[in-house]
Each structure stands twice: as structure tokens, then as C-alpha cells.
Scaffold this active site. Structure first.
Site, PDB file in Angstrom:
ATOM      1  N   ASP A   1       0.814  -1.110  -0.073  1.00  0.00           N
ATOM      2  CA  ASP A   1       0.028   0.059   0.173  1.00  0.00           C
ATOM      3  C   ASP A   1       0.780   1.234   0.108  1.00  0.00           C
ATOM      4  O   ASP A   1       0.546   2.168  -0.618  1.00  0.00           O
ATOM      5  CB  ASP A   1      -0.961   0.100   1.302  1.00  0.00           C
ATOM      6  CG  ASP A   1      -2.074  -1.035   1.070  1.00  0.00           C
ATOM      7  OD1 ASP A   1      -1.906  -1.837   0.212  1.00  0.00           O
ATOM      8  OD2 ASP A   1      -3.092  -0.670   1.516  1.00  0.00           O
TER       9      ASP A   1
ATOM     10  N   LYS B   1      -3.982  -6.049   2.630  1.00  0.00           N
ATOM     11  CA  LYS B   1      -4.790  -6.729   2.190  1.00  0.00           C
ATOM     12  C   LYS B   1      -4.668  -8.371   2.085  1.00  0.00           C
ATOM     13  O   LYS B   1      -5.757  -9.220   1.949  1.00  0.00           O
ATOM     14  CB  LYS B   1      -5.454  -6.455   0.749  1.00  0.00           C
ATOM     15  CG  LYS B   1      -5.557  -4.807   0.641  1.00  0.00           C
ATOM     16  CD  LYS B   1      -6.442  -4.270   1.818  1.00  0.00           C
ATOM     17  CE  LYS B   1      -6.360  -2.887   2.014  1.00  0.00           C
ATOM     18  NZ  LYS B   1      -5.037  -2.334   2.364  1.00  0.00           N
TER      19      LYS B   1
ATOM     20  N   CYS C   1       5.107  -2.417   8.113  1.00  0.00           N
ATOM     21  CA  CYS C   1       5.242  -0.928   8.855  1.00  0.00           C
ATOM     22  C   CYS C   1       5.039  -0.995  10.237  1.00  0.00           C
ATOM     23  O   CYS C   1       4.184  -1.295  10.890  1.00  0.00           O
ATOM     24  CB  CYS C   1       4.696   0.072   8.067  1.00  0.00           C
ATOM     25  SG  CYS C   1       5.229   0.129   6.332  1.00  0.00           S
TER      26      CYS C   1
ATOM     27  N   GLU D   1      -6.806   4.442  -0.401  1.00  0.00           N
ATOM     28  CA  GLU D   1      -6.538   5.287   0.733  1.00  0.00           C
ATOM     29  C   GLU D   1      -6.017   6.464   0.373  1.00  0.00           C
ATOM     30  O   GLU D   1      -5.272   6.842  -0.543  1.00  0.00           O
ATOM     31  CB  GLU D   1      -5.345   4.338   1.345  1.00  0.00           C
ATOM     32  CG  GLU D   1      -5.696   2.869   1.991  1.00  0.00           C
ATOM     33  CD  GLU D   1      -4.857   2.281   2.563  1.00  0.00           C
ATOM     34  OE1 GLU D   1      -5.048   1.270   3.410  1.00  0.00           O
ATOM     35  OE2 GLU D   1      -3.495   2.648   2.374  1.00  0.00           O
TER      36      GLU D   1
ATOM     37  N   SER E   1      -5.358   5.208   5.249  1.00  0.00           N
ATOM     38  CA  SER E   1      -4.445   4.004   5.675  1.00  0.00           C
ATOM     39  C   SER E   1      -4.369   4.255   7.126  1.00  0.00           C
ATOM     40  O   SER E   1      -4.821   5.237   7.890  1.00  0.00           O
ATOM     41  CB  SER E   1      -3.030   4.763   5.241  1.00  0.00           C
ATOM     42  OG  SER E   1      -2.095   4.028   5.978  1.00  0.00           O
TER      43      SER E   1
END
Length: 567
Positions: free
Chosen positions: A92, A135, A205, A456, A482
């Protein structure tokens, strides 16, 4: 420990793989298996599919070969024959703020579909799934619910926080740095330096963004072993956990414990309670209903809001707070968070998990080791949970905000609408300094159908934060945010603009009233005028003309359903 095949035969428990390997008629099938170098012994053992979402572009996935190898060792030790196969994944962060983000949420359905095809096509007896990022985790959980064969999820683990100029940083810090440069609050050379240190290595992350929220939710749901959500990617104990997952799936197979025994309404409620205590990503409001739906459990947005009002916010994690996933790990992890909630009688403990025992047994030795990272129940960061569901004439079927990441002064806000029909349009004006204190930025036609793909909005929210406007400007969208977003960012507005929802009728300068404590989101015009505007809306041409997104936009339902495919 090897699986007791004799007991399986005696009790008449059918191994699915027998359909593809047993009897004279399956000689061709066995011949093909021998081409892979398999012996009779390996063919005759239970077949365990090991789903590896490894790829070389996602930092959360570039180390998953090592994780998957450990899983396969565990399967072999437990008496099974592992068969590794891949699935796709989208990063993402790399897909953010361009056309690539249209494909992120739609990839969830492809992941679930591809696993279903592989598992059904080859008659696997059990599965171990190895995801890590946004996802991929819910896509795998959805597949587990659909297939309902013994399954364990084991993630690749979180990234460590970066260090820059004496403070800890993460990907969110870099996105906000872009806004700071645009506002003249940071030099471009500083941003370049920050870029070098924010993401130090493999793992999802390092804040409580969507990937880590979902990995923690998987553990709370009972589909991941203790430690799944928080053991850092770089630690040897992550490898040990993966090996244990491979071994454990063989125990689930022997005990015939399946995902639909684990994913029940009570465990879904437990997972939402943990989500609220963590202050997790707003994307869980899409993914938890989709996972529940795949397992035959139907829930709605009201459940999130009811639980949010009952569960306090116990962990102040990035992006809204100062702690990172590694801190949560050292503080006792998800099991410790659940222990706090259990002692307050806020969890159902009589639920089976992939450990093969109930939640009560799992939590027996859990312990909070840092009460600043995991606050006591009676001393939370906020009295309510991390998420809130807002409704009103602008969002009749609901919208979501991460209230734990909203400044106190923005919990109630009234201001003029600045209306944009795409993220790019909004971002251009934000970066040009055209958004001012008090504005309510409205980004529409970015929903599941209209986007298509429900992008996002981390770039605009981060730019506003970097400019210091997150405490004076709100942002509304029928798209999503996000997990790294903070500020008064309200997404998932349903019905979406492409379905002629009220957000499509907002005009530049209209006054919008936001009241998060009251759970309301309203456009300050009369009901009659709103109805007239909606009746006069023109059909909007699709933004895509071919490819997967056309099929996706025709199949997907609205955000308030979890953006699942229509029946």
C-alpha cells in the site's frame, strides 16, 4: 509427534487428499506427484498447503521464504507433507497516491479466490497461510473461512521503528515530511535524510497501521498463535513461531478443529474489542465484516460502535501515539492486552483457538510488563475505543473515524466544504497551500465502485498533518484511509457517490457539521433540498473501461458491508 493416521481410519475421518491419491484410478495422479520427487510415504501423509505471499517489492514480504521454510519444517515434524504455493500482494505504501492504489483493496478478493482454487483443486487437508501486509491478511482469513479446513495463520512480523535525529520514526513520518516540505517547515535535504532511516528493514510497517492491526486481530480472533501480531520480523522467535504453526496445524487436523469452529460471533466480538483497545486502523471496519461474512457470521457497523463505547483505548500506538509494535511486544503483546480485557470481564474466554485450547488457557500466563504501553483498564488513554461510527444525512449507512488519532479540538468541527471528485485534485490544492484552517475537505467518487477500488488517502492526510493543519481541517471521503492516517479523517461514507449517495450532492462552500462524541455527520441543508439535489444528480462515467477493475466495480458492494462481493 506424527499425525495418528490409524485413529483417522478408525474414526472414519476423511482426509480430502484421499480424493486425489488413493486407489487404482489415481495412479496418474501419483505419477505426477512422483515427478516432484515424492515417495510413497510422503504421498500417503496428509497434504498441507503452505500459502507463501513472498515477493521482492513489499518489505513486509521479502523475508517470507525463511518464514515459510520454518512452517514446512513444522508440518513435516508433525507428520504431514507440505506443498508451498504463492499468492499475490500489493504494498500500500508503494501503491499510494497513484493508480496503483485502486488495486489494493480489490487484491483482497483475488487472494481469497486464488487460495480457494489451489486448496480445492488439489484437495489439501489443511493450510498454513503466511501473510504480512494490508490486504493479504484479510484475504487469507476470508479464504480460511470459506474453505473451512484446519488452518493456522502466521504472519511475517512487524518492522522495527527507524531512528532519526534522536527520535523514533516510521513510514508515516516520511509521508508527513512531504507536507512539511510543502509548508516550508522542513528542507528537502532533511526529508531525503529521513527517507534513509525511517524503514530500517523487513517487516510490516512499524506502527499500528492496517497490516499490524490485522495481524494483531488474527491473534485476537484465535486464528493466529500467541505472538503472531507483535513478534518483530527480525527475531529468531518469529522463525520459531512459524515452525510451531506448521506443527500446530497437524494437531488441528487430528482434533478436526476448523476455522468456523474458531471464527464465531463471540470471537469476532473479542477481536473488535481488542481492536478498540489498540486504536487500530479504520480498515478493520472493512476487513472484519468481510472475514466474518466468509465464515458465515453476519455483523454490521453498529456492532463496532457498541463495542467502542464499552472498551477503553489502552494502547497509544503510532500514528496517533508514540509507541510502536516492538514496544507492544516487549510489554506483553496481544495476549497481555486480552488479559486486561478479560480481567474486566470484557471477553468471552470459552472459545477454541488454533492453540487447540480455549482462550482462558491461552491467557493464564499472560502478563503486562509495561503499564505505559498497555494501560490498566481503569487508567486508559481514552475512555472509549479507537474507532467511532458516524451517521447522519451525509452518511445514512455509516462512516468511520479513528477517534483515538483525532485532536481534542477536532472532535467537534463545523466548516465549509472544499469538494473534489478525486484524490489527485484534492492533493494538488493541499500541496499548493489552498486549504485553510476550518475547511472540510470532501473527496468523493473514490468508493469501492466509484474509485473503483476505494483508494487510501494517506497522502492528503499526511500532507495536512505535515503542514500543521490536522488540528484545524477535517477530511471526508467515500474512499478509505491508511492505518497511518491521523487527524479528523472520516472515511467509508456510505452510500458512496457513485451510488448517488448524499456525498455526491455536496457543493463547494456547503457547511458540514462533525460531532464525533455524538456520532453524527451532517450536511447543513434541508431534507427537501438534499432530496432534490440527489434526484438531479447525473450519471457519472466509470473511471475504467477494461481489465479487472471493471469486473470488480460491477461485483463489489458498499463499504458498510465490508466491500464484499454481492451475492
Amino acid at each position: 509427534m506424527e499425525l495418528n493416521l490409524r485413529r483417522f481410519i478408525q474414526e472414519g475421518i476423511n482426509l480430502l487428499s484421499e480424493n486425489a491419491k488413493s486407489g487404482m484410478e489415481r495412479a496418474p495422479h501419483r505419477s505426477l506427484l512422483r515427478a516432484n520427487g515424492l515417495s510413497d510415504r510422503e504421498i500417503n501423509k496428509p497434504w498441507v498447503g503452505v500459502v507463501n505471499s513472498f515477493n521482492e517489492i513489499i518489505p513486509g514480504h521479502n523475508h517470507l521464504r525463511k518464514i515459510t521454510d520454518a512452517v514446512k519444517q513444522g508440518v513435516i515434524e508433525g507428520g504431514g507433507t507440505p506443498f508451498e504455493f504463492p499468492t499475490i500482494g500489493v504494498c500500500d505504501g508503494i501503491a499510494m497516491n497513484h493508480q496503483g492504489m485502486k488495486y489494493s483493496l480489490p487484491s483482497r478478493e483475488l487472494i481469497a479466490d486464488s487460495i480457494e482454487i489451489m486448496a480445492k483443486g488439489h484437495q489439501f487437508d489443511a493450510l498454513v497461510m503466511v501473510p504480512n501486509c494490508d490486504k493479504i491478511v484479510p484475504g487469507m482469513l476470508m479464504a480460511a473461512g470459506r474453505l473451512n479446513i484446519p488452518t493456522v495463520i502466521v504472519s511475517g512480523g512487524p518492522m522495527m521503528a527507524g531512528h532519526w535525529k534522536g527520535k523514533r520514526v516510521d513510514l508515516k513520518t516520511v509521508f508527513e515530511g512531504v507536507g512539511a516540505v510543502a509548508a516550508g517547515k522542513m528542507e528537502e535535504e532533511e526529508l531525503r535524510d529521513l527517507e534513509l532511516y525511517a524503514c530500517p528493514g523487513s517487516g510490516s510497517c512499524s506502527g499500528m497501521f492496517t497490516a499490524n492491526t490485522m495481524n494483531c486481530i488474527t491473534e485476537a480472533l484465535g486464528m493466529g498463535l500467541p505472538g503472531n501480531g507483535t513478534i518483530p520480523a527480525v527475531m529468531g522467535s518469529r522463525i520459531a513461531l512459524a515452525r510451531k504453526a506448521g506443527l500446530q496445524v497437524m494437531e488441528l487436523l487430528e482434533k478436526d478443529i476448523r476455522p468456523r469452529d474458531i471464527i464465531v460471533r463471540e470471537s469476532v466480538e473479542n477481536a473488535i474489542a481488542v481492536d478498540m483497545a489498540l486504536g487500530g486502523s479504520t480498515n478493520t471496519v472493512l476487513h472484519i465484516p468481510a472475514v466474518a461474512h466468509a465464515a458465515g457470521v453476519e455483523i454490521d457497523l453498529n456492532l463496532f460502535d457498541r463495542i467502542s463505547r464499552q472498551i477503553p483505548h489502552l494502547c497509544s500506538m503510532s500514528p496517533g501515539g508514540e509507541h510502536f509494535i516492538e514496544d507492544l511486544y516487549y510489554a506483553g503483546g496481544i495476549q497481555a492486552v486480552m488479559k486486561v480485557l478479560a480481567e474486566a470481564d470484557k471477553l468471552n474466554l470459552d472459545l477454541i483457538t488454533v492453540t487447540g485450547t480455549d482462550l482462558r488457557a491461552n491467557l493464564a500466563e499472560a502478563e503486562v510488563k509495561d503499564e505505559e504501553v498497555i494501560r490498566p483498564y481503569n487508567n486508559p488513554y481514552h475512555q472509549e475505543g479507537g474507532l467511532a461510527i458516524l451517521k447522519g444525512n451525509l452518511a445514512p449507512r455509516g462512516s468511520v473515524v479513528k477517534q483515538s488519532a483525532v485532536a481534542d479540538e477536532m472532535m467537534q468541527h463545523t466548516g465549509p466544504a472544499r469538494v473534489f471528485d478525486s484524490e489527485e485534485e484534492a492533493n494538488e490544492l493541499i500541496m499548493a497551500g489552498k486549504i485553510v484552517e476550518g475547511d472540510v475537505v470532501v473527496i468523493r467518487y473514490e468508493g469501492p465502485q466509484g474509485g473503483p477500488g476505494m483508494r487510501e488517502m494517506l497522502s492528503p492526510t499526511s500532507a495536512l498533518a505535515g503542514m500543521g493543519l490536522d488540528k484545524s481541517v477535517a477530511l471526508l471521503t467515500d474512499g478509505r484511509f491508511s492505518g497511518a492516517s491521523r487527524g479528523s479523517s472520516i472515511g467509508h461514507i456510505s452510500p458512496e457517490a457513485a451510488s448517488k449517495g448524499p456525498i455526491a450532492a455536496v457543493k463547494e462552500g456547503d457547511i458540514i457539521e462533525i460531532d464525533i462524541p455524538a456520532r453524527s455527520l451532517n450536511l447543513k441543508i434541508s431534507d427537501e433540498e438534499l432530496k432534490e439535489r440527489i434526484a438531479n444528480l447525473k450519471e457519472v462515467k466509470s473511471k475504467v473501461e477494461d481489465g479487472y477493475l471493471v469486473r470488480y466495480s460491477e461485483s463489489v458492494d458498499s463499504a458498510d458491508t465490508g466491500a464484499v462481493f454481492k451475492r
